[in-house]
Design an enzyme around this catalytic site. Structure first.
Site, PDB file in Angstrom:
ATOM      1  N   GLU A  11       2.648   7.402  -3.567  1.00 34.45           N
ATOM      2  CA  GLU A  11       1.490   7.818  -2.767  1.00 34.45           C
ATOM      3  C   GLU A  11       0.796   6.600  -2.172  1.00 34.45           C
ATOM      4  OE1 GLU A  11      -0.041   9.849  -1.140  1.00 34.45           O
ATOM      5  OE2 GLU A  11      -0.609  11.687  -2.153  1.00 34.45           O
ATOM      6  N   ASP A  12       0.151   6.805  -1.027  1.00 33.53           N
ATOM      7  CA  ASP A  12      -0.652   5.746  -0.440  1.00 33.53           C
ATOM      8  C   ASP A  12      -1.979   5.621  -1.194  1.00 33.53           C
ATOM      9  OD1 ASP A  12      -1.491   8.256   0.440  1.00 33.53           O
ATOM     10  OD2 ASP A  12      -1.688   7.690   2.548  1.00 33.53           O
ATOM     11  N   ASP A  65      -7.244  10.174  -3.991  1.00 28.27           N
ATOM     12  CA  ASP A  65      -8.677  10.343  -3.726  1.00 28.27           C
ATOM     13  C   ASP A  65      -9.202  11.382  -4.726  1.00 28.27           C
ATOM     14  OD1 ASP A  65     -11.168  10.498  -2.512  1.00 28.27           O
ATOM     15  OD2 ASP A  65     -10.469  11.448  -0.691  1.00 28.27           O
ATOM     16  N   LYS A 100      -9.063   5.778  -5.636  1.00 27.49           N
ATOM     17  CA  LYS A 100     -10.524   5.885  -5.561  1.00 27.49           C
ATOM     18  C   LYS A 100     -10.972   6.613  -6.830  1.00 27.49           C
ATOM     19  CE  LYS A 100     -10.943   6.627  -0.542  1.00 27.49           C
ATOM     20  NZ  LYS A 100     -11.309   7.638   0.466  1.00 27.49           N
ATOM     21  N   PHE A 147     -14.034   5.207   2.966  1.00 31.90           N
ATOM     22  CA  PHE A 147     -12.942   5.626   3.834  1.00 31.90           C
ATOM     23  C   PHE A 147     -12.167   4.402   4.308  1.00 31.90           C
ATOM     24  CE2 PHE A 147     -11.063   6.885   7.913  1.00 31.90           C
ATOM     25  CZ  PHE A 147     -10.280   7.933   7.447  1.00 31.90           C
ATOM     26  N   ARG A 183      -2.298   3.407  11.340  1.00 32.78           N
ATOM     27  CA  ARG A 183      -1.364   3.247  10.210  1.00 32.78           C
ATOM     28  C   ARG A 183      -0.630   1.915  10.300  1.00 32.78           C
ATOM     29  NH1 ARG A 183      -0.957   8.335   7.768  1.00 32.78           N
ATOM     30  NH2 ARG A 183      -1.002  10.138   9.147  1.00 32.78           N
TER      31      ARG A 183
HETATM   32  P1  IMP Z   1      -6.444  13.740  -2.443  1.00 34.60           P
HETATM   33  O1  IMP Z   1      -5.594  14.990  -2.473  1.00 34.60           O
HETATM   34  O2  IMP Z   1      -7.905  14.072  -2.287  1.00 34.60           O
HETATM   35  O3  IMP Z   1      -6.196  12.818  -3.619  1.00 34.60           O
HETATM   36  O4  IMP Z   1      -6.122  12.987  -1.112  1.00 34.60           O
HETATM   37  C1  IMP Z   1      -4.970  12.290  -0.962  1.00 34.60           C
HETATM   38  C2  IMP Z   1      -4.587  12.108   0.482  1.00 34.60           C
HETATM   39  O5  IMP Z   1      -5.711  12.084   1.369  1.00 34.60           O
HETATM   40  C3  IMP Z   1      -3.917  10.763   0.629  1.00 34.60           C
HETATM   41  O6  IMP Z   1      -2.526  10.866   0.426  1.00 34.60           O
HETATM   42  C4  IMP Z   1      -4.280  10.361   2.041  1.00 34.60           C
HETATM   43  O7  IMP Z   1      -3.321  10.854   2.938  1.00 34.60           O
HETATM   44  C5  IMP Z   1      -5.604  11.032   2.300  1.00 34.60           C
HETATM   45  N1  IMP Z   1      -6.738  10.099   2.108  1.00 34.60           N
HETATM   46  C6  IMP Z   1      -7.572  10.008   1.055  1.00 34.60           C
HETATM   47  N2  IMP Z   1      -8.498   9.052   1.211  1.00 34.60           N
HETATM   48  C7  IMP Z   1      -8.240   8.497   2.417  1.00 34.60           C
HETATM   49  C8  IMP Z   1      -8.856   7.406   3.146  1.00 34.60           C
HETATM   50  O8  IMP Z   1      -9.829   6.757   2.731  1.00 34.60           O
HETATM   51  N3  IMP Z   1      -8.295   7.121   4.355  1.00 34.60           N
HETATM   52  C9  IMP Z   1      -7.227   7.797   4.869  1.00 34.60           C
HETATM   53  N4  IMP Z   1      -6.625   8.809   4.209  1.00 34.60           N
HETATM   54  C10 IMP Z   1      -7.125   9.157   2.989  1.00 34.60           C
HETATM   55 MG    MG Z   2      -1.152  10.998   1.914  1.00 38.23          MG
END
Ligand code: IMP
Ligand code: MG
Length: 186
Positions: free
Chosen positions: A109-110, A113, A141, A162, A175
């Site tokens: 994963e990148d 969040d 995060k 963000f 990106r």
């Molecule tokens: P989660 O499901 O809330 O953990 O979100 C994960 C996905 O949201 C990541 O794989 C990203 O693609 C996107 N994401 C979360 N935070 C950011 C950010 O700060 N910038 C850009 N994309 C984000």
């Molecule tokens: Mg993602």
């Protein structure tokens, strides 16, 4: 041209983003992660599963730091739309092609969040009966994570801001930045 390589600040639709993690620091950490994972999986042939689109840059750099045999596959999820805040919905847009039964899976994963995407993907992969599942994320995060998930390998803990660059987008753009930038005053 959107910015010079490794500019300290960049302007995005009138908002200022400042450098959070520079290219050199990212590359050093990705090399370390590759070394650790290679050691942990010695004698096995794991399948790295990249989560499109955000993880592509990290994925490509990470697997080039893997010194054991490995395979790759990709999943695509959608959760954010164009917003900066997680919508709380996860949709599967592209399924796996690999047969992962009895295989050792490493999800790449990148960023984690809220953690919703990872919870969803782990469930999806688990249902196909792999031998093991581990998660590697470049960014975490921690303060924003609402789900109880075990992240096996973490590149960097970052504040709840963000971020863009190195695979992470703002409305699908940025990106291709080599460093990671955070929205100023966020
Ligand atoms: P989660 O499901 O809330 O953990 O979100 C994960 C996905 O949201 C990541 O794989 C990203 O693609 C996107 N994401 C979360 N935070 C950011 C950010 O700060 N910038 C850009 N994309 C984000
Ligand atoms: Mg993602």
């Amino acid at each position: 041209m959107i910015s010079k390589y490794n500019a300290k600040e960049i302007s995005v639709n009138g908002e200022i983003f400042e450098i959070l993690i520079d290219e050199e620091t990212i590359q050093k950490r990705v090399a370390e992660l590759g070394e650790i994972i290679s050691k942990d999986y010695e004698g096995r042939i794991p399948i790295f599963i990249g989560v499109l689109n955000g993880s592509v840059i990290f994925f490509a750099d990470l697997i080039r730091n893997i010194s054991i045999n490995c395979e790759v596959d990709f999943l695509k999820l959608s959760s954010y739309g164009d917003a900066k805040i997680s919508s709380g919905n996860v949709k599967l847009i592209k399924e796996l092609n690999a047969d992962i039964k009895n295989r050792d899976i490493i999800i790449v994963e990148d960023i984690v969040d809220t953690g919703l995407s990872i919870v969803y993907m782990k469930g999806l992969i688990q249902s196909q009966n792999p031998n093991s599942i581990k998660i590697v994320t470049l960014l975490h995060k921690k303060e924003a994570t609402k789900y109880d998930i075990k992240l096996d390998y973490i590149g960097f803990q970052i504040p709840n801001r963000f971020v863009i660059g190195y695979g992470l987008d703002h409305s699908q753009k940025y990106r291709n930045l080599r460093s990671i930038y955070a929205l100023k005053n966020s």
